[in-house]
Design an enzyme around this catalytic site. Structure first.
Site, short mmCIF file in Angstrom:
data_model
loop_
_atom_site.label_atom_id
_atom_site.label_comp_id
_atom_site.label_asym_id
_atom_site.label_seq_id
_atom_site.Cartn_x
_atom_site.Cartn_y
_atom_site.Cartn_z
N ASP A 1 -6.15 -7.26 4.22
CA ASP A 1 -7.36 -6.62 3.46
C ASP A 1 -7.88 -7.56 3.11
O ASP A 1 -9.42 -7.72 2.93
CB ASP A 1 -6.75 -5.67 2.15
CG ASP A 1 -7.76 -4.92 1.91
OD1 ASP A 1 -8.97 -4.76 2.46
OD2 ASP A 1 -8.02 -5.45 0.47
N TYR B 1 0.71 -1.01 0.34
CA TYR B 1 0.15 0.37 -0.10
C TYR B 1 0.94 1.23 0.05
O TYR B 1 0.93 1.99 -0.62
CB TYR B 1 -0.64 0.14 1.33
CG TYR B 1 -2.16 -0.96 1.16
CD1 TYR B 1 -2.29 -1.87 1.09
CD2 TYR B 1 -3.54 -0.03 1.09
CE1 TYR B 1 -3.00 -3.02 0.98
CE2 TYR B 1 -4.46 -0.54 1.24
CZ TYR B 1 -4.30 -1.82 0.27
OH TYR B 1 -5.80 -2.79 1.10
N ASP C 1 -12.16 -9.71 4.55
CA ASP C 1 -13.63 -9.35 3.85
C ASP C 1 -13.34 -10.76 3.74
O ASP C 1 -14.98 -11.11 3.59
CB ASP C 1 -12.70 -9.07 2.60
CG ASP C 1 -13.55 -7.61 1.69
OD1 ASP C 1 -13.67 -6.81 3.17
OD2 ASP C 1 -14.07 -7.33 0.95
N LYS D 1 3.84 -15.32 3.19
CA LYS D 1 3.87 -16.41 1.66
C LYS D 1 5.64 -16.26 2.54
O LYS D 1 6.39 -15.62 0.92
CB LYS D 1 3.40 -15.24 1.01
CG LYS D 1 3.19 -16.31 -0.50
CD LYS D 1 1.90 -16.98 -0.73
CE LYS D 1 2.15 -18.02 -1.52
NZ LYS D 1 1.86 -19.28 -1.69
N ASP E 1 -2.24 -18.17 1.47
CA ASP E 1 -3.29 -19.31 0.36
C ASP E 1 -3.96 -19.95 1.62
O ASP E 1 -4.95 -20.21 1.56
CB ASP E 1 -2.19 -19.94 -0.93
CG ASP E 1 -0.92 -20.44 -0.26
OD1 ASP E 1 -0.50 -20.02 0.48
OD2 ASP E 1 -0.48 -21.33 -1.17
C1 IPM Z 1 -10.55 -1.49 3.87
C2 IPM Z 1 -10.64 -0.85 2.53
C3 IPM Z 1 -9.53 0.31 1.77
C4 IPM Z 1 -8.22 -0.85 2.36
C5 IPM Z 1 -9.41 0.89 1.08
C6 IPM Z 1 -10.97 1.99 1.21
C7 IPM Z 1 -8.40 1.69 0.82
O1 IPM Z 1 -10.62 -2.05 1.79
O2 IPM Z 1 -10.16 -0.39 5.08
O3 IPM Z 1 -10.55 -2.30 3.91
O4 IPM Z 1 -8.06 -1.59 0.90
O5 IPM Z 1 -7.59 -0.87 3.28
MN MN Z 2 -10.92 -4.04 2.21
#
Ligand code: IPM
Ligand code: MN
Length: 354
Positions: free
Chosen positions: A245, A142, A249, A189, A221
């Site tokens: 990240d 990032y 999710d 990894k 993975d």
């Molecule tokens: C998160 C989001 C952010 C990230 C984006 C919006 C930049 O997906 O907070 O997980 O990738 O960190």
């Molecule tokens: Mn995210």
């Protein structure tokens, strides 16, 4: 106690869900006799519209002078299909993380007894899952060197980590594991990436300092598979920015809805609390978004920023009661009547004061 809270609702459904979180904060403050002062700041696409900067200096000063930041979401479809936009709403979130030194993102994954049927995973797999994902937030790809070369036809993003950054996040992870079930999983990894080999080397060195903690190492993975194959295996999972990240999710579906998961970003200057869902532009302004993740982020704020555990618990209990009563937004209301964002916010705030 006097609580100075910077409120950054941002874009999309951000303002609607943050308004519900504020109702919960107000209710807690009335019940437990705290004084609260909110200062609003612009961030994301709305800040670009207002002044061309997704994280204006004025907003930064508001955050620096606060005890905690309550954050909504950033993002706008106007930018999503425009890879050459010179400035993007998401840069506001990256800037705030970097400038406030928010190096650790804590994302607890819990299941609610009343919602185990909502998970896309089998009930017996998710029932009782309870773990904490710790994502490094100010390093890696990032923030590493990035760019284009060969007339723009070659692009790169560098994953870079220093010993200092790795040790700092691992230390936090060891500490949290010590307060929980004493099981830490380091996700990397290391079979391919040099930065991962540094993480693993440092983690191995630190194991000696934390003899009571069982540490295991998992390739990312494999971790992606184990998270849905046996989520109950995990207690504390720590990983670098990009892996975190993606994995968080994935982990959010264990609870049943992304609209349920809160997060805390902690670090050097102040701390920030935000729902993990994004700006969900399709729902913006419709009063249908699930405010629970934002409300639980407020609970995390009481606990992490102010050390007010009873206050945090009062919010959690009210949220659990709303889920049990089926007083929920449409994402969770299969078959039953659903309620609007503000109705759910009012119900939970009322419940806190009962
Ligand atoms: C998160 C989001 C952010 C990230 C984006 C919006 C930049 O997906 O907070 O997980 O990738 O960190
Ligand atoms: Mn995210």
């Amino acid at each position: 106690m006097k609580l100075r809270i910077a409120t950054l609702p941002g874009d999309g459904i951000g303002p609607e869900v943050v308004a519900q979180a504020q109702k919960a904060v107000d209710a807690v403050c009335r019940r437990f006799n705290h004084e609260v002062e909110y200062t609003f700041g612009l961030v994301g696409a709305c800040a670009i519209d207002a002044c061309g900067d997704p994280y204006p200096e004025e907003t930064h000063q508001i955050c620096m002078q606060s005890d905690a930041v309550l954050f909504g979401a950033v993002g706008d479809p106007r930018y999503d299909n425009n890879p050459t936009a010179p400035v993007r709403p998401e840069q506001g979130l990256l800037a705030i993380r970097k400038k406030l030194g928010l190096y650790a993102n804590l994302r607890p994954v819990e299941t609610f007894a009343s919602l185990v049927d909502k998970s896309p995973l089998k009930k017996e797999l998710v029932d009782g899952a309870d773990f904490l994902c710790i994502r490094e937030l100010t390093g890696g790809m990032y923030f590493g060197e990035k760019g284009r070369k060969d007339d723009g036809d070659t692009a790169y993003d560098t994953c870079i980590y220093s010993r200092f950054e790795v040790e700092r996040i691992l230390r936090l992870a060891f500490e949290y594991a010590g307060r929980r079930r004493k099981h830490l999983t380091v996700v990397d990894k290391a079979n391919v990436l040099e930065s991962s080999r540094l993480w693993r080397q440092i983690a191995r060195e630190m194991e000696a300092e934390y003899p009571g903690i069982e540490v295991d190492y998992m390739f990312v993975d494999n971790a992606a598979m184990q998270l849905i194959r046996c989520p109950k295996f995990f207690d504390v999972l720590v990983t670098e920015n990009t892996f975190g990240d993606i994995l968080t999710d994935e982990a959010s579906c264990i609870s049943g809805s992304m609209g349920l998961l809160a997060s805390a970003s902690v670090g050097t200057h102040t701390s920030l609390f935000e729902p993990i869902h994004g700006s969900y532009p399709q729902a913006a302004g419709k009063n249908i978004a699930n405010p629970v993740a934002a409300i639980l982020s407020a609970a995390m704020m009481f606990e992490y920023a102010f050390g007010l555990m009873e206050e945090g618990k009062a919010i959690r209990q009210a949220v659990a009661a709303s889920l049990e009563a089926g007083y929920v937004t449409e994402d969770l209301a299969a078959g039953t009547a659903s309620h609007s964002t503000s109705e759910v916010g009012d119900w939970i705030a009322n419940q806190i004061e009962k």
